[in-house]
Design a protein around this motif. Structure first.
Motif, PDB file in Angstrom:
ATOM      1  N   ASP A  37      44.683  44.146  42.703  1.00  0.00           N
ATOM      2  CA  ASP A  37      45.422  43.049  43.333  1.00  0.00           C
ATOM      3  C   ASP A  37      46.761  42.900  42.624  1.00  0.00           C
ATOM      4  OD1 ASP A  37      45.989  40.631  44.840  1.00  0.00           O
ATOM      5  OD2 ASP A  37      43.823  40.427  45.091  1.00  0.00           O
ATOM      6  N   ASP A  38      47.550  41.880  43.026  1.00  0.00           N
ATOM      7  CA  ASP A  38      48.847  41.666  42.387  1.00  0.00           C
ATOM      8  C   ASP A  38      48.695  41.376  40.900  1.00  0.00           C
ATOM      9  OD1 ASP A  38      51.069  41.116  44.785  1.00  0.00           O
ATOM     10  OD2 ASP A  38      49.009  40.703  45.361  1.00  0.00           O
ATOM     11  N   CYS A  39      47.611  40.698  40.545  1.00  0.00           N
ATOM     12  CA  CYS A  39      47.309  40.376  39.148  1.00  0.00           C
ATOM     13  C   CYS A  39      45.859  40.728  38.851  1.00  0.00           C
ATOM     14  CB  CYS A  39      47.474  38.875  38.875  1.00  0.00           C
ATOM     15  SG  CYS A  39      49.100  38.201  39.187  1.00  0.00           S
ATOM     16  N   ALA A  40      45.578  41.018  37.600  1.00  0.00           N
ATOM     17  CA  ALA A  40      44.192  41.023  37.150  1.00  0.00           C
ATOM     18  C   ALA A  40      43.764  39.568  36.996  1.00  0.00           C
ATOM     19  CB  ALA A  40      44.061  41.750  35.820  1.00  0.00           C
ATOM     20  N   ALA A  41      42.615  39.210  37.557  1.00  0.00           N
ATOM     21  CA  ALA A  41      42.116  37.837  37.492  1.00  0.00           C
ATOM     22  C   ALA A  41      40.883  37.818  36.594  1.00  0.00           C
ATOM     23  CB  ALA A  41      41.774  37.319  38.885  1.00  0.00           C
ATOM     24  N   VAL A  42      41.073  37.382  35.364  1.00  0.00           N
ATOM     25  CA  VAL A  42      40.005  37.406  34.357  1.00  0.00           C
ATOM     26  C   VAL A  42      39.355  36.023  34.287  1.00  0.00           C
ATOM     27  CG1 VAL A  42      39.451  37.816  31.936  1.00  0.00           C
ATOM     28  CG2 VAL A  42      41.275  39.147  33.050  1.00  0.00           C
ATOM     29  N   PRO A  43      38.034  35.931  34.519  1.00  0.00           N
ATOM     30  CA  PRO A  43      37.365  34.621  34.496  1.00  0.00           C
ATOM     31  C   PRO A  43      37.576  33.896  33.165  1.00  0.00           C
ATOM     32  CG  PRO A  43      35.913  36.298  35.410  1.00  0.00           C
ATOM     33  CD  PRO A  43      37.098  37.027  34.848  1.00  0.00           C
ATOM     34  N   LEU A  44      37.889  32.614  33.260  1.00  0.00           N
ATOM     35  CA  LEU A  44      38.120  31.789  32.081  1.00  0.00           C
ATOM     36  C   LEU A  44      37.634  30.379  32.412  1.00  0.00           C
ATOM     37  CD1 LEU A  44      39.455  31.915  29.213  1.00  0.00           C
ATOM     38  CD2 LEU A  44      41.504  30.982  30.294  1.00  0.00           C
ATOM     39  N   GLY A  45      36.344  30.145  32.202  1.00  0.00           N
ATOM     40  CA  GLY A  45      35.760  28.862  32.567  1.00  0.00           C
ATOM     41  C   GLY A  45      35.841  28.641  34.067  1.00  0.00           C
ATOM     42  N   ASP A  46      36.419  27.506  34.482  1.00  0.00           N
ATOM     43  CA  ASP A  46      36.570  27.187  35.900  1.00  0.00           C
ATOM     44  C   ASP A  46      37.839  27.767  36.498  1.00  0.00           C
ATOM     45  OD1 ASP A  46      34.203  25.723  35.905  1.00  0.00           O
ATOM     46  OD2 ASP A  46      35.226  23.855  35.338  1.00  0.00           O
TER      47      ASP A  46
END
Length: 320
Positions: A37-46
């Motif tokens: 995707d345009d960014c890597a989306a790394v889970p961080l809590g909510d």
């Protein structure tokens, strides 16, 4: 078997693959669930921590006559635009530079000031980076952003019945670049559109907060390419009316009709939002436009099927 032997003996070169085919092959080989995707989306809590990087190189990415300050702004805006397309808020910017040893301190500081000034507009700062020496100037700008999970929008959610919406206008940066490359001048406000673009952070946050946006990307690689990626990722057909794509009066007054068409669809560099959304988004467009001062237009619709269809005066146009 013969094909496999051929590929081992004659591996594909990057110039033969092209950027996007190379990216597709890289994604297939990497195990990360956060890539593609345009960014890597790394889970961080909510929330998701959004991470993105964009590079520029003196020989391929810097237009003739551009200042180092403008290029710093541009590099940062490119990174922030990726964060914006996911509904995120920028948190921090980092820059890694490769600089020739004979480059002046003034030029280095000018580039970094451009980066920092752009970041500060969106509530972030240039917080650090790295410096190395090289034969020519290049830089990688890393952006960190944050978005609540409930507001994160990927490239993969478009579905039949959605409308296609865009911010701003298309084709002007590409047209301006073509003139600068020929040694011609452009008005200052047009030059700013090319070299000091405005990422649509607030526009994205407001549109996505409606809960109606289903897929999103920025238009840095051109409107047609952005639509193609959304279509491919979401496995849908996207059809747009060319006449409904917003264009600057300067572009239409300066170039032929054929050139305008090419700049609008294939030029890139606008850093506008290209989104799909449920039809009810139409009820919110005027309000968001009023709050941000940015035009928002409905240019098409999503259907079952695949690929991108461009309608010109109601007739489909074949795009090779």
């Amino acid at each position: 078997m013969i094909l496999e032997m051929f590929l081992r003996c004659y591996p594909m070169r990057v110039r033969d693959l092209g950027e996007h085919e190379l990216i597709k092959r890289i994604i297939k080989r990497l195990p990360s669930p956060n890539i593609g995707d345009d960014c890597a989306a790394v889970p961080l809590g909510d929330s998701y921590l959004l991470i993105t990087v964009d590079g520029i190189h003196e020989k391929t990415d810097i237009p003739k006559g551009a200042t180092l300050y403008e290029i710093g702004w541009y590099a940062c805006a490119s990174t922030i635009s990726d964060i914006a397309s996911k509904g995120g808020k920028p948190l921090s910017i980092l820059a890694s530079l490769f600089i020739p040893e004979d480059m002046s301190e003034k030029d280095v500081m000018s580039f970094l000031k451009g980066v920092d000034d752009c970041a500060s507009v969106y509530g972030a700062f240039l917080d650090g980076g790295d410096i190395n020496y090289g034969d020519s100037f290049s830089a990688d700008v890393v952006g960190l952003g944050i978005v609540e999970k409930r507001y994160y929008v990927s490239r993969y959610g478009a579905r039949p019945g959605d409308v296609v919406i865009v911010t701003g206008t298309f084709g002007t940066p590409s047209g301006a670049l073509s003139m600068l490359q020929e040694g011609l001048s452009v008005p200052d406000y047009i030059r700013r559109k090319l070299l000091m673009p405005t990422p649509r952070v607030r526009e994205s946050i407001l549109l996505i907060s409606t809960g109606l946006v289903t897929a999103s990307i920025d238009s840095s690689d051109g409107l047609y390419e952005s639509l193609r990626i959304l279509s491919e990722c979401s496995e849908v057909n996207i059809t747009i009316d060319y006449e409904r794509v917003p264009k600057d009066e300067w572009l239409e007054d300066t170039f032929s009709e054929e050139s305008v068409f090419k700049h609008v669809l294939f030029g890139g560099g606008e850093f506008e939002l290209v989104m799909t959304a449920r039809p009810e988004i139409i009820n919110y467009i005027d309000k968001v436009s009023e709050l941000t001062g940015t035009s928002i237009s409905v240019i098409g619709k999503v259907y079952e099927g695949k690929g991108v269809k461009i309608l010109v005066e109601g007739r489909p146009l074949k795009v090779s």
